[in-house]
Design a protein around this motif. Structure first.
Motif, PDB file in Angstrom:
ATOM      1  N   PHE A   1      -2.005   9.356   0.894  1.00  0.00           N
ATOM      2  CA  PHE A   1      -2.389   9.504   2.301  1.00  0.00           C
ATOM      3  C   PHE A   1      -2.175   8.241   3.136  1.00  0.00           C
ATOM      4  O   PHE A   1      -2.561   8.200   4.294  1.00  0.00           O
ATOM      5  N   PHE A   2      -1.529   7.214   2.543  1.00  0.00           N
ATOM      6  CA  PHE A   2      -1.289   5.996   3.325  1.00  0.00           C
ATOM      7  C   PHE A   2      -0.191   6.230   4.354  1.00  0.00           C
ATOM      8  O   PHE A   2       0.854   6.785   4.058  1.00  0.00           O
ATOM      9  N   GLN A   3      -0.431   5.807   5.599  1.00  0.00           N
ATOM     10  CA  GLN A   3       0.568   5.794   6.655  1.00  0.00           C
ATOM     11  C   GLN A   3       0.662   4.362   7.159  1.00  0.00           C
ATOM     12  O   GLN A   3      -0.354   3.674   7.293  1.00  0.00           O
ATOM     13  N   ALA A   4       1.876   3.911   7.450  1.00  0.00           N
ATOM     14  CA  ALA A   4       2.087   2.503   7.806  1.00  0.00           C
ATOM     15  C   ALA A   4       1.207   2.073   8.988  1.00  0.00           C
ATOM     16  O   ALA A   4       0.531   1.071   8.932  1.00  0.00           O
TER      17      ALA A   4
ATOM     18  N   GLY B   1       8.964   5.999 -16.445  1.00  0.00           N
ATOM     19  CA  GLY B   1       9.789   5.159 -15.592  1.00  0.00           C
ATOM     20  C   GLY B   1       8.953   4.345 -14.621  1.00  0.00           C
ATOM     21  O   GLY B   1       7.726   4.340 -14.685  1.00  0.00           O
ATOM     22  N   LYS B   2       9.632   3.646 -13.719  1.00  0.00           N
ATOM     23  CA  LYS B   2       8.966   2.815 -12.710  1.00  0.00           C
ATOM     24  C   LYS B   2       9.576   3.092 -11.341  1.00  0.00           C
ATOM     25  O   LYS B   2      10.743   3.463 -11.238  1.00  0.00           O
ATOM     26  N   ILE B   3       8.789   2.891 -10.286  1.00  0.00           N
ATOM     27  CA  ILE B   3       9.274   3.067  -8.918  1.00  0.00           C
ATOM     28  C   ILE B   3       8.734   1.921  -8.068  1.00  0.00           C
ATOM     29  O   ILE B   3       7.610   1.467  -8.266  1.00  0.00           O
ATOM     30  N   TRP B   4       9.568   1.432  -7.129  1.00  0.00           N
ATOM     31  CA  TRP B   4       9.160   0.309  -6.304  1.00  0.00           C
ATOM     32  C   TRP B   4       9.964   0.320  -5.000  1.00  0.00           C
ATOM     33  O   TRP B   4      10.912   1.097  -4.843  1.00  0.00           O
ATOM     34  N   ALA B   5       9.577  -0.553  -4.075  1.00  0.00           N
ATOM     35  CA  ALA B   5      10.267  -0.643  -2.790  1.00  0.00           C
ATOM     36  C   ALA B   5      10.344  -2.096  -2.347  1.00  0.00           C
ATOM     37  O   ALA B   5       9.487  -2.905  -2.672  1.00  0.00           O
TER      38      ALA B   5
ATOM     39  N   LYS C   1       0.806  -1.224   0.000  1.00  0.00           N
ATOM     40  CA  LYS C   1       0.000   0.000   0.000  1.00  0.00           C
ATOM     41  C   LYS C   1       0.839   1.274   0.000  1.00  0.00           C
ATOM     42  O   LYS C   1       0.298   2.379   0.074  1.00  0.00           O
ATOM     43  N   LEU C   2       2.139   1.122  -0.105  1.00  0.00           N
ATOM     44  CA  LEU C   2       3.078   2.212   0.144  1.00  0.00           C
ATOM     45  C   LEU C   2       2.864   3.442  -0.732  1.00  0.00           C
ATOM     46  O   LEU C   2       3.047   4.577  -0.289  1.00  0.00           O
ATOM     47  N   PHE C   3       2.469   3.245  -1.977  1.00  0.00           N
ATOM     48  CA  PHE C   3       2.365   4.357  -2.923  1.00  0.00           C
ATOM     49  C   PHE C   3       0.932   4.885  -3.086  1.00  0.00           C
ATOM     50  O   PHE C   3       0.640   5.652  -3.993  1.00  0.00           O
TER      51      PHE C   3
END
Length: 201
Positions: free
Chosen positions: A147-150, A177-181, A142-144
């Motif tokens: 308004f998400f907070q862990a 581009g792409k972004i991930w974690a 749900k990171l991206f």
């Protein structure tokens, strides 16, 4: 500044609080405007050819003082002679600053952060690795999301609007581009990465 009379200690503290809240409000408004542009596909890029390592090195130089306040070791690992990319420098600055500020925020004192810049056949890849608090699988999924907070404990302790990563995602994707974690788990650090296509012309 005392132009209208000398301030006592309580007045100075009150004005400092007002100043901090104003900065927070300005940041929130700016983030909301950015996320609105991204959602409506109206984010405009002003692009030019640039070597991404130049952008990274300038940002690291400016942000190093923030890391040093927590005695965090901040290093850059870069492949020599990176190909050029076509980017909006200001917006990519925003992405890298966000990732680095997050890494510093969530990395405890005496930790380490490494910024790695490399490339493959088609893309330049930036990895921001930290020895911070890490994440579980549920958080990663749900990171991206805006308004998400862990969780509430992290939100209270570290603050933030929960918009920075979703804005970074929108900016990177606007550059094709792409972004991930990734993270091995809680307490085991994280790696935030993004890729941008290489300019082959």
């Amino acid at each position: 500044d005392g132009d209208y009379g000398k301030l006592n200690k309580e007045q100075k503290e009150a004005l400092e609080m007002i100043g901090r809240n104003e900065e927070h409000l300005n940041s929130l408004v700016s983030d909301v405007l950015d996320i609105t542009k991204i959602k409506s596909k109206k984010l405009k890029l002003i692009v030019q050819k640039e070597a991404l390592d130049n952008i990274i090195n300038n940002i690291v130089k400016n942000i190093r003082v923030v890391a040093e306040k927590k005695n965090i070791k901040l290093t850059v690992k870069s492949t020599m002679k990176l190909p050029l990319v076509i980017v909006d420098i200001k917006r990519i600055d925003q992405v890298v600053n966000n990732l680095l500020n997050n890494a510093i925020k969530f990395t405890p004192k005496d930790g380490e952060i490494e910024v790695e810049v490399k490339y493959d056949k088609n893309n330049i890849i930036v990895n921001v690795k930290d020895s911070g608090i890490g994440m579980n699988k549920k958080t990663l999924e749900k990171l991206f999301i805006p308004f998400f907070q862990a969780d509430s404990d992290i939100s209270r302790k570290y603050g933030g609007t929960g918009l920075g990563l979703s804005i970074s995602k929108g900016i990177v994707e606007a550059h094709n581009g792409k972004i991930w974690a990734k993270s091995p788990g809680l307490g085991k650090g994280s790696v935030f990465s993004f890729s941008l296509p290489i300019n082959k012309k």
